[in-house]
Scaffold this active site. Structure first.
Site, PDB file in Angstrom:
ATOM      1  N   HIS A  19       0.751  -1.096   0.290  1.00 58.31           N
ATOM      2  CA  HIS A  19       0.057   0.163   0.034  1.00 58.31           C
ATOM      3  C   HIS A  19       0.720   1.349   0.048  1.00 58.31           C
ATOM      4  CE1 HIS A  19      -3.373   2.449   0.656  1.00 58.31           C
ATOM      5  NE2 HIS A  19      -2.819   3.075   1.695  1.00 58.31           N
ATOM      6  N   SER A  20       0.615   2.326  -0.893  1.00 56.06           N
ATOM      7  CA  SER A  20       1.224   3.423  -1.244  1.00 56.06           C
ATOM      8  C   SER A  20       2.474   3.285  -1.117  1.00 56.06           C
ATOM      9  CB  SER A  20       1.173   4.217   0.267  1.00 56.06           C
ATOM     10  OG  SER A  20       1.476   5.679  -0.028  1.00 56.06           O
ATOM     11  N   MET A  21       3.578   3.629  -0.268  1.00 58.21           N
ATOM     12  CA  MET A  21       5.042   3.298  -0.565  1.00 58.21           C
ATOM     13  C   MET A  21       5.210   1.839  -0.851  1.00 58.21           C
ATOM     14  SD  MET A  21       8.518   4.067   1.782  1.00 58.21           S
ATOM     15  CE  MET A  21       8.166   2.756   3.094  1.00 58.21           C
ATOM     16  N   ALA A  33       3.535  -0.231  -2.176  1.00 56.20           N
ATOM     17  CA  ALA A  33       3.190  -0.608  -3.498  1.00 56.20           C
ATOM     18  C   ALA A  33       4.454  -0.585  -4.384  1.00 56.20           C
ATOM     19  CB  ALA A  33       2.027  -0.032  -4.082  1.00 56.20           C
ATOM     20  N   SER A  45      -1.710  -0.927  -4.053  1.00 55.80           N
ATOM     21  CA  SER A  45      -2.798  -0.108  -3.300  1.00 55.80           C
ATOM     22  C   SER A  45      -2.466   1.167  -3.101  1.00 55.80           C
ATOM     23  CB  SER A  45      -3.116  -1.103  -2.316  1.00 55.80           C
ATOM     24  OG  SER A  45      -4.237  -0.323  -1.459  1.00 55.80           O
TER      25      SER A  45
END
Length: 259
Positions: free
Chosen positions: A95-97, A99, A123
């Site tokens: 998720h975020s970083m 990803a 994500s």
């Protein structure tokens, strides 16, 4: 204790051991996040899937360690720690970083001669080709705090506690340095399917930017837009876990047929 097991204990957390599961899901947290963010995912997917939650340095029980300010270096360290777990097929969720790190790990798997991930879940992050000029890493502590509050991903009680902030701010700042200075160095295409998840009100990711992850694989790509902001997956946890479980079950069936 061997050096390999030490790396495993530092970097990889198995909250629910699932020795009979046919695959493992490696989960990578967001900037400032920790492995415990994925405890509910591990609980929900076990025993069908064994979840490996990655713990970055500089937080929780690794608080005394300095953060890593280079995302490729962080990916290298995580990939090394995952070597004992490559005896089963791996899927990756970030998720975020996280990803971006998941994508970098998939590239390292290909470079090392390992099979591509069963599936790559990205994500809350735009595709690498969709660059934005961001300067959160350069802000004062108060400026970073404003960003965290705007994204609604951190407990407000923590953000309002000066002692807690003193402990977590170095890791948050190093994470932002890593992700904001990151540039994809490889033009290698994956062959695995990519599932993209994003919120329809995320100030950091437009759905069109998320959809461009399809440019990074020759496999299929599916985009899922959920109601919510950057941390939509916390509010829509049941829906996200259901989607992940469905996609992994399909991937397991495909792997079994190929075998």
């Amino acid at each position: 204790m061997t050096q390999a097991s030490t790396r495993e204990d530092l970097w990889v957390r198995r909250y629910h051991s699932a020795p009979d599961s046919p695959m493992r899901l490696v989960c990578l947290p967001h900037a400032g996040g920790s492995s415990t963010f994925y405890f509910p995912v591990s609980k929900a997917l076990s025993p069908a899937v064994e979840v490996l939650a990655v713990q970055y340095p500089g937080r929780q029980d690794r608080l005394a360690e300095p953060g890593i300010e280079s995302l490729p270096e962080l990916a290298d360290r995580i990939f090394e720690a995952l070597q004992p777990f490559t005896d089963r097929p791996l899927a990756l969720f970030g998720h975020s970083m996280g990803a971006v790190l998941a994508h970098e790990l998939a590239l390292r798997m290909r470079d090392a001669g390992l099979p591509d991930p069963v599936r790559l879940f990205v994500s809350g992050r735009r595709a690498p080709s969709c660059r934005r000029d961001e300067d959160i890493r350069l802000r004062s502590d108060a400026g970073i705090l404003d960003e965290l509050k705007a994204l609604h991903g951190t407990d407000e009680s923590m953000l309002n506690d000066p002692d807690v902030l003193d402990m977590i701010m170095p890791a948050i700042r190093s994470d932002y340095r890593a992700v904001e200075t990151y540039r994809l160095a490889s033009d290698l295409l994956l062959s695995c399917p990519i599932t993209v998840l994003t919120g329809d009100d995320d100030p950091r990711v437009a759905p069109a930017e998320a959809d461009r992850w399809r440019e990074y694989t020759t496999g299929e790509t599916d985009l899922h837009v959920f109601p919510g902001g950057h941390f939509f997956l916390a509010d829509r946890a049941a829906d996200v876990v259901s989607l992940v479980a469905d996609r992994l079950a399909a991937g397991n069936a495909t792997t079994a047929l190929a075998g």
